[in-house]
Design an enzyme around this catalytic site. Structure first.
Site, PDB file in Angstrom:
ATOM      1  N   ARG A  80       0.844  -1.194   0.000  1.00 59.01           N
ATOM      2  CA  ARG A  80       0.000   0.000   0.000  1.00 59.01           C
ATOM      3  C   ARG A  80       0.877   1.241   0.000  1.00 59.01           C
ATOM      4  O   ARG A  80       1.983   1.232   0.522  1.00 59.01           O
ATOM      5  CB  ARG A  80      -0.881  -0.012   1.248  1.00 59.01           C
ATOM      6  CG  ARG A  80      -1.970   1.031   1.245  1.00 59.01           C
ATOM      7  CD  ARG A  80      -2.859   0.871   2.485  1.00 59.01           C
ATOM      8  NE  ARG A  80      -4.127   1.533   2.314  1.00 59.01           N
ATOM      9  CZ  ARG A  80      -4.301   2.831   2.465  1.00 59.01           C
ATOM     10  NH1 ARG A  80      -3.292   3.592   2.788  1.00 59.01           N
ATOM     11  NH2 ARG A  80      -5.485   3.370   2.291  1.00 59.01           N
ATOM     12  N   HIS A  81       0.354   2.334  -0.545  1.00 56.79           N
ATOM     13  CA  HIS A  81       1.095   3.593  -0.534  1.00 56.79           C
ATOM     14  C   HIS A  81       1.373   4.026   0.900  1.00 56.79           C
ATOM     15  O   HIS A  81       0.735   3.568   1.845  1.00 56.79           O
ATOM     16  CB  HIS A  81       0.325   4.686  -1.285  1.00 56.79           C
ATOM     17  CG  HIS A  81      -1.023   4.967  -0.711  1.00 56.79           C
ATOM     18  ND1 HIS A  81      -1.207   5.675   0.462  1.00 56.79           N
ATOM     19  CD2 HIS A  81      -2.246   4.609  -1.139  1.00 56.79           C
ATOM     20  CE1 HIS A  81      -2.495   5.752   0.729  1.00 56.79           C
ATOM     21  NE2 HIS A  81      -3.150   5.108  -0.230  1.00 56.79           N
ATOM     22  N   GLY A  82       2.318   4.921   1.076  1.00 55.96           N
ATOM     23  CA  GLY A  82       2.688   5.397   2.399  1.00 55.96           C
ATOM     24  C   GLY A  82       1.688   6.373   2.990  1.00 55.96           C
ATOM     25  O   GLY A  82       0.688   6.739   2.363  1.00 55.96           O
TER      26      GLY A  82
END
Length: 199
Positions: A80-82
């Site tokens: 997942r993106h940060g």
């Protein structure tokens, strides 16, 4: 000697973290305790409390092969993106809620006064953009994965472009992949352009 191909695909688009490993000999699969956290939006430090003391901590017993005859030959990671700012839509909702509390709430509770004196600092132009903490999340994750799987994520494979990074076109996802690559580049002091494929 058996020839193996190494590929690491980083798809920074989904709301869950899944890591699949292929070993040269199959062992009976077990579901790791960390699987309870798949699909959550929690910080890495909440899942692995050791990271609060050492952000590069790796519990090697969790990534060890099931048998001494096994070795990792392939990895695919969906990450997942940060950490990011709220999206424009959520900023609007926060602003409406904030305005409602300021204009309608009454009472002497200290927490209510804290809310009323809070400055609404989120702006619509933040629109889900990655925050520095989100970039750091991915830089450190890259370093931990490289320590955990040194035969798959190595300086030689990075320099030879044998690690593939794929992302959606969302800016937070692209920035997350770039931060991941920066982590590897910093780990091995690799200079050069970062290569990302968009889906």
């Amino acid at each position: 000697m058996k020839t193996t191909y190494f590929l690491v695909n980083f798809l920074i688009t989904f709301s869950s973290v899944m890591v699949g490993l292929s070993f040269s000999k199959l062992a009976r699969p077990t579901i790791p305790a960390i699987a309870n956290y798949f699909g959550t939006k929690g910080r890495y430090e909440e899942v692995n409390t050791h990271l609060s003391d050492d952000i590069l901590f790796v519990n090697r017993s969790l990534v060890a092969p099931h048998s001494p005859d096994c070795r990792a030959i392939h990895m695919v990671s969906v990450i997942r993106h940060g950490t990011r700012y709220p999206t424009t839509e959520n900023v609007k909702k926060i602003a409406r809620l904030f305005d409602l509390v300021v204009s309608q709430a009454s009472g002497a509770a200290s927490w209510l006064n804290d809310i009323k004196t809070w400055k609404m600092w989120y702006t619509e132009d933040m629109d889900g953009r990655l925050v520095e903490k989100g970039r750091d999340d991915h830089r450190h994750l890259a370093m931990r994965l490289a320590q955990s799987f040194p035969t798959l994520i190595s300086e030689d494979h990075l320099r030879a472009n044998r690690i593939e990074f794929i992302t959606s076109s969302k800016h937070r996802c692209v920035d997350s992949v770039k931060a991941f690559q920066e982590g590897l580049h910093r780990l091995w002091n690799v200079q050069g352009r970062l290569k990302v494929s968009l889906t």
